[in-house]
Motif scaffolding. Structure first.
Motif, short mmCIF file in Angstrom:
data_model
loop_
_atom_site.label_atom_id
_atom_site.label_comp_id
_atom_site.label_asym_id
_atom_site.label_seq_id
_atom_site.Cartn_x
_atom_site.Cartn_y
_atom_site.Cartn_z
N HIS A 15 36.34 34.85 33.07
CA HIS A 15 36.09 36.20 32.58
C HIS A 15 37.01 37.22 33.27
O HIS A 15 37.51 38.14 32.62
N LEU A 16 37.23 37.05 34.57
CA LEU A 16 38.09 37.97 35.28
C LEU A 16 39.53 37.84 34.81
O LEU A 16 40.25 38.84 34.68
N ALA A 17 39.96 36.62 34.54
CA ALA A 17 41.31 36.40 34.01
C ALA A 17 41.48 37.10 32.67
O ALA A 17 42.53 37.73 32.40
N ALA A 18 40.46 37.04 31.83
CA ALA A 18 40.52 37.70 30.52
C ALA A 18 40.57 39.22 30.69
O ALA A 18 41.30 39.92 29.97
N PHE A 19 39.80 39.74 31.66
CA PHE A 19 39.79 41.19 31.90
C PHE A 19 41.15 41.67 32.40
O PHE A 19 41.62 42.75 32.01
N ILE A 20 41.78 40.88 33.28
CA ILE A 20 43.09 41.26 33.81
C ILE A 20 44.12 41.31 32.69
O ILE A 20 44.93 42.23 32.59
N ALA A 21 44.07 40.30 31.82
CA ALA A 21 45.01 40.25 30.69
C ALA A 21 44.77 41.40 29.71
O ALA A 21 45.71 41.93 29.11
N LEU A 22 43.50 41.79 29.57
CA LEU A 22 43.15 42.81 28.58
C LEU A 22 43.34 44.23 29.09
O LEU A 22 43.83 45.10 28.37
N TYR A 23 42.99 44.48 30.35
CA TYR A 23 42.96 45.85 30.86
C TYR A 23 44.08 46.16 31.86
O TYR A 23 44.23 47.32 32.25
N GLY A 24 44.80 45.16 32.34
CA GLY A 24 45.90 45.43 33.27
C GLY A 24 45.41 46.04 34.57
O GLY A 24 44.45 45.56 35.19
N ASN A 25 46.05 47.14 34.99
CA ASN A 25 45.69 47.78 36.27
C ASN A 25 44.31 48.43 36.25
O ASN A 25 43.78 48.78 37.31
N TRP A 26 43.75 48.62 35.07
CA TRP A 26 42.40 49.17 35.00
C TRP A 26 41.37 48.21 35.59
O TRP A 26 40.22 48.59 35.81
N ILE A 27 41.79 46.98 35.85
CA ILE A 27 40.87 46.00 36.43
C ILE A 27 40.37 46.47 37.79
O ILE A 27 39.23 46.19 38.19
N TYR A 28 41.20 47.24 38.53
CA TYR A 28 40.77 47.75 39.83
C TYR A 28 39.60 48.71 39.67
O TYR A 28 38.64 48.66 40.45
N ALA A 29 39.65 49.56 38.67
CA ALA A 29 38.57 50.50 38.42
C ALA A 29 37.30 49.77 37.98
O ALA A 29 36.19 50.13 38.37
N ILE A 30 37.50 48.71 37.18
CA ILE A 30 36.35 47.93 36.71
C ILE A 30 35.65 47.24 37.87
O ILE A 30 34.42 47.26 37.99
N LEU A 31 36.43 46.62 38.76
CA LEU A 31 35.86 45.95 39.92
C LEU A 31 35.18 46.95 40.85
O LEU A 31 34.10 46.68 41.39
#
Length: 214
Positions: A15-31
């Motif tokens: 799931h995290l791999a999919a989020f990184i591919a989908l949201y890019g640098n926004w993954i930091y804000a999501i985490l």
């Protein structure tokens, strides 16, 4: 909903791999938001915590994320989340004594306050590593009136050990072939090791009370 949460917890790497591919640098804000909500809002104890930090560190080790950025943001999220949770408890705590609630044992709350003044530091730090408990520990510390400076001291220490420690463990060990192959088992064992002792302790107290009541 429950099945989705279980699937996300056991397969958080996918799931995290999919989020990184989908949201890019926004993954930091999501985490940041996930860790903040899990530690700061008592209605979100079900969000992934330990496994998320470990897997995020593993992705940083693989070059998918920046380790310094990840560590700083997760540390701040853990500290701020606990602080907000504590402040909510502090706001609610005094109101408990303003009204005579039949279902509330005020003496128990006073004893809880005394406990947190004596052992609250260890509780705040150790609770970081126990799912669900880490969500409620700062809230109870606030309700019981644990002093702010003492809470913040152990809040920061706990955040360093938990957020930074688990992220670094993922960074250094998360990409080992053995860990990647048995990741689901490791996550499940970790959850059981944290939750089972709490359940057994609660059951033990329950069965001890029954003979006393008789």
């Amino acid at each position: 909903m429950l099945l989705q949460l279980i699937d996300m917890t056991l397969h958080i790497d996918k799931h995290l791999a999919a989020f990184i591919a989908l949201y890019g640098n926004w993954i930091y804000a999501i985490l940041f938001l996930i860790v903040f909500c899990e530690t700061g809002l008592v209605v979100f104890p079900f969000l992934p915590g330990d496994s998320l930090l470990f897997i995020a560190g593993a992705f940083a080790g693989a070059g998918a994320m920046s380790l310094p950025t990840l560590i700083v943001l997760l540390f701040l999220a853990a500290v701020l989340g606990n602080t907000v949770n504590y402040l909510i408890g502090s706001y609610i705590g005094p109101k408990v004594f303003e009204k005579n609630w039949r279902f509330l044992d005020r003496d128990a709350l006073r004893r809880t306050h005394q406990f947190y003044e004596r052992h609250g530091g260890k509780t705040i730090v150790l609770a970081r590593f126990v799912p669900v408990v880490r969500t409620f520990a700062p809230f109870i510390a606030g309700v019981s009136g644990m002093s702010m400076w003492r809470f913040q001291l152990f809040n920061i220490v706990g955040a360093l050990l938990w957020a930074v420690g688990l992220t670094l463990c993922g960074y250094f060990f998360g990409n080992l072939s053995f860990v990647k192959e048995y990741l689901n088992v490791i996550v499940l064992v970790g959850l059981c090791a944290a939750i089972v002792p709490i359940v057994l302790g609660a059951l033990w107290k329950l069965f001890r009370k029954r003979p006393a009541a008789k």
